[in-house]
Design a protein around this motif. Structure first.
Motif: not given
Lengths: 115, 294
Positions: B112-128
């Motif tokens: 997410s941090e290194l993507c030069h297009k900012k194409a991988l924003p972080m989101k919450k994922h329900h794990v339990g």
């Protein structure tokens, strides 16, 4: 047509590796050029998780039309392969790559349905 | 590290599975609850079962998340850098799209941090989820990982944080830990004040006890041993503990009626020979707690 074998070595005489994600070598046989090219996949051995997706990425980049393997891909790898949609033939473990190819050509390997 | 207050975080762990972690955790917690507040935390998040023995109503459920990248088709130029950066093979470039494997992601944010297009924003994922179950003085927190999730550590760390935020007033905190000596055991026990290693007097019990002892030493946690099914098997575990100066804090007798009643989801404190082991163990732990708190 390109046929990919999961293999324990880089030769026609090498045995089929029954594992997909942790296959030691990926062999591509190009039927038009009649050449066998091997990719060393042993780097996945050190991985606790993600071997399936790592190998699937390599397979995707090699883009075979047919895959001949043993147990078949796991769930993660199968999700990647859906985007490539190759024909996958399984249960070739114990055979040499050569014998597996001949068995495939004779129509004697079972095909895995990708759903 | 000792806690700042007089909180005592006790991890119940083992190398080998099926040695009696849950048997001991649930009964010890129940014993303490007869005269004090006690928090029991089920950290065996892949197969939690303390709630079978602690009967009470679920009073609250805390959903738990980890952060994962979300692929943004509109921004991505399919350069594939994210696939090369990911140490866990959680991303695959399938030519026309990036497939994210949330179950493999370790939430390191690198892609997410290194993507030069900012194409991988972080989101919450329900794990339990963490369920809160109250049974008089005993509060049980049950961590439960969703089926198909492969990363128990993130959830275990979340549960520890939740305990520190909401239940830090509980003096006795008992953490029923997952078996083995891998990441999930380390995450469960690594910050506890004391680790009880439950084992059985068999070659398998001894082999895995040695691994667990090595793990406890690496983590610089004080630890002691409880031998379950004592009287069966052989004397090798006892000799190993004696030869290595490891304190044996309790011996639960080998008794088929314990197994029978456990299999029905019953606590065993009304069984005299069992209760005396738990009572004596509690006294020893109380001495350890007092000595640790100076």
């Amino acid at each position: 047509m390109k046929i990919l074998f999961t293999s324990t070595g880089s030769e026609w005489s090498s045995k089929i590796d029954p594992r997909f994600g942790r296959a030691e070598y990926l062999l591509i046989y190009d039927t038009e050029k009649d050449e066998l090219i091997s990719t060393d996949n042993r780097s996945v051995n050190g991985k606790a998780h993600g071997a399936g997706t790592a190998t699937a990425q390599k397979v995707f980049d090699l883009s075979p039309d047919v895959i001949i393997t043993g147990n078949g891909p796991g769930e993660n790898a199968a999700r990647v392969l859906q985007h490539l949609n190759p024909k996958i033939f399984i249960d070739a473990q114990g055979l040499s790559v050569k014998d597996a190819y001949e068995k495939y050509s004779a129509g004697d390997l079972s095909q895995l349905p990708l759903s | 590290m000792a806690q700042t207050s007089n909180v005592f975080k006790l991890a119940v762990a083992s190398g080998k599975g099926g040695t009696g972690k849950t048997l001991l955790s649930t009964n010890l917690a129940s014993f303490v609850s007869e005269f004090d507040d006690v928090l029991l935390v089920d950290l065996d998040v892949e197969e939690p079962n303390d709630s079978i023995f602690v009967k009470g109503l679920v009073s609250d459920v805390h959903p738990q998340y980890k952060m994962v990248p979300q692929w943004d088709v509109a921004r991505c130029d399919l350069c594939g850098d994210c696939v090369d950066i990911c140490n866990f093979n959680a991303l695959v470039n399938v030519g026309k799209m990036i497939v994210v494997y949330e179950n493999l992601c370790h939430s390191c944010h690198a892609c997410s941090e290194l993507c030069h297009k900012k194409a991988l924003p972080m989101k919450k994922h329900h794990v339990g989820d963490v369920s809160v179950i109250k049974s008089q003085n005993l509060t049980l927190l049950e961590g439960r990982l969703n089926v198909n999730e492969e990363q128990p550590v993130a959830l275990i760390n979340n549960v520890h944080s939740l305990v520190n935020q909401n239940w830090s007033k509980y003096k006795y905190q008992i953490f029923d830990s997952p078996p083995g000596t891998s990441c999930s055991m380390v995450a469960s026990t690594g910050k506890c004040d004391y680790i009880l290693l439950v084992t059985e007097p068999t070659p398998f019990g001894l082999n895995d006890l040695k691994l667990a002892v090595d793990a406890a030493k690496l983590m610089k946690r004080p630890f002691g041993v409880v031998i379950n099914k004592y009287g069966s098997g052989n004397k090798d575990v006892e000799e190993y503990c004696r030869d290595n100066g490891i304190e044996v804090l309790g011996k639960i007798p080998f008794d088929i009626s314990i197994a029978e009643r456990y299999s029905k989801g019953e606590l065993l404190l009304d069984k005299h020979c069992f209760r005396s082991v738990v009572s004596s163990l509690y006294n020893k732990l109380e001495n350890i707690r007092i000595s640790q708190n100076g």
